[in-house]
Write a protein that holds these residues in place. Structure first.
Motif, PDB file in Angstrom:
ATOM      1  N   GLY A  62       3.183  -2.418 -46.505  1.00  0.00           N
ATOM      2  CA  GLY A  62       3.586  -2.564 -47.762  1.00  0.00           C
ATOM      3  C   GLY A  62       4.867  -3.473 -47.634  1.00  0.00           C
ATOM      4  N   GLN A 111       1.601  -6.510 -56.021  1.00  0.00           N
ATOM      5  CA  GLN A 111       0.815  -5.365 -56.420  1.00  0.00           C
ATOM      6  C   GLN A 111       0.546  -4.482 -55.141  1.00  0.00           C
ATOM      7  OE1 GLN A 111      -1.974  -7.528 -58.788  1.00  0.00           O
ATOM      8  NE2 GLN A 111      -1.054  -6.933 -60.911  1.00  0.00           N
ATOM      9  N   LEU A 112      -0.096  -5.163 -54.196  1.00  0.00           N
ATOM     10  CA  LEU A 112      -0.316  -4.525 -52.979  1.00  0.00           C
ATOM     11  C   LEU A 112       0.649  -4.127 -52.160  1.00  0.00           C
ATOM     12  CD1 LEU A 112      -3.045  -7.172 -51.785  1.00  0.00           C
ATOM     13  CD2 LEU A 112      -3.376  -4.909 -52.222  1.00  0.00           C
ATOM     14  N   LYS A 151       1.436  -0.589 -53.769  1.00  0.00           N
ATOM     15  CA  LYS A 151       0.284   0.340 -53.697  1.00  0.00           C
ATOM     16  C   LYS A 151       0.596   1.000 -52.173  1.00  0.00           C
ATOM     17  CE  LYS A 151      -4.514   0.555 -51.817  1.00  0.00           C
ATOM     18  NZ  LYS A 151      -5.507  -0.221 -51.806  1.00  0.00           N
ATOM     19  N   LYS A 203       4.293   2.896 -52.145  1.00  0.00           N
ATOM     20  CA  LYS A 203       4.096   4.298 -52.900  1.00  0.00           C
ATOM     21  C   LYS A 203       3.288   5.378 -52.002  1.00  0.00           C
ATOM     22  CE  LYS A 203       2.849   4.583 -57.045  1.00  0.00           C
ATOM     23  NZ  LYS A 203       2.019   4.209 -58.469  1.00  0.00           N
ATOM     24  N   ILE A 204       2.307   4.883 -51.234  1.00  0.00           N
ATOM     25  CA  ILE A 204       1.753   5.772 -50.410  1.00  0.00           C
ATOM     26  C   ILE A 204       2.594   6.140 -49.333  1.00  0.00           C
ATOM     27  CG2 ILE A 204      -0.163   5.928 -48.640  1.00  0.00           C
ATOM     28  CD1 ILE A 204      -1.788   3.891 -50.392  1.00  0.00           C
ATOM     29  N   TYR A 227       7.975  -3.346 -59.352  1.00  0.00           N
ATOM     30  CA  TYR A 227       7.598  -2.851 -61.112  1.00  0.00           C
ATOM     31  C   TYR A 227       8.453  -3.908 -62.065  1.00  0.00           C
ATOM     32  CZ  TYR A 227       4.197   0.944 -59.975  1.00  0.00           C
ATOM     33  OH  TYR A 227       3.205   1.469 -59.624  1.00  0.00           O
TER      34      TYR A 227
END
Length: 127
Positions: free
Chosen positions: A27, A51-52, A55, A58-59, A83
């Motif tokens: 990230g 966006q990546l 992703k 968040k993981i 965001y």
């Protein structure tokens, strides 16, 4: 100077390294790539990399792969800020709201203050 092609080429190599890697580090790589795209004024690539970054960050939060617990409030803030920049105000609000919940060190008051400023921008639709 880094060309747009070079930036996207580097970003394109990250997925080949994803397997078995810490999503926090992945990230961060995507986030840094988005900064390069912003400097090159390549908004499309910047959005894709943001966006990546969201992703994988968040993981990292969900799977608790952030090795230093002091980084959790910063990562939570970064997800909210990404965001906000992606104009997903609802998700930004949720992540900004979670920052206070994950602060464990009183020395991290600075991240809460920064979060409050960015949350205010989010509410006034200032990007």
């Amino acid at each position: 100077p880094i060309s747009d092609d070079s930036t996207m080429n580097l970003a394109g190599r990250v997925p080949r390294c994803e397997t078995g890697r810490n999503p926090y580090h992945i990230g961060n790589l995507y986030l840094r790539g988005s900064w390069c795209c912003r400097l090159r004024e390549n908004r499309k690539a910047e959005i894709e990399l943001q966006q990546l970054a969201v992703k994988f960050l968040k993981i990292a939060v969900e799977k608790s792969t952030i090795s230093n617990p002091d980084n959790l409030p910063v990562v939570t803030y970064l997800i909210g800020e990404l965001y906000r920049r992606l104009e997903d105000r609802k998700s930004a609000r949720e992540w900004f709201g979670a920052v206070e919940e994950v602060i464990i060190d009183p020395e991290q008051q600075w991240i809460l203050e920064l979060t409050q400023k960015q949350a205010e921008l989010n509410e006034h639709f200032i990007n």
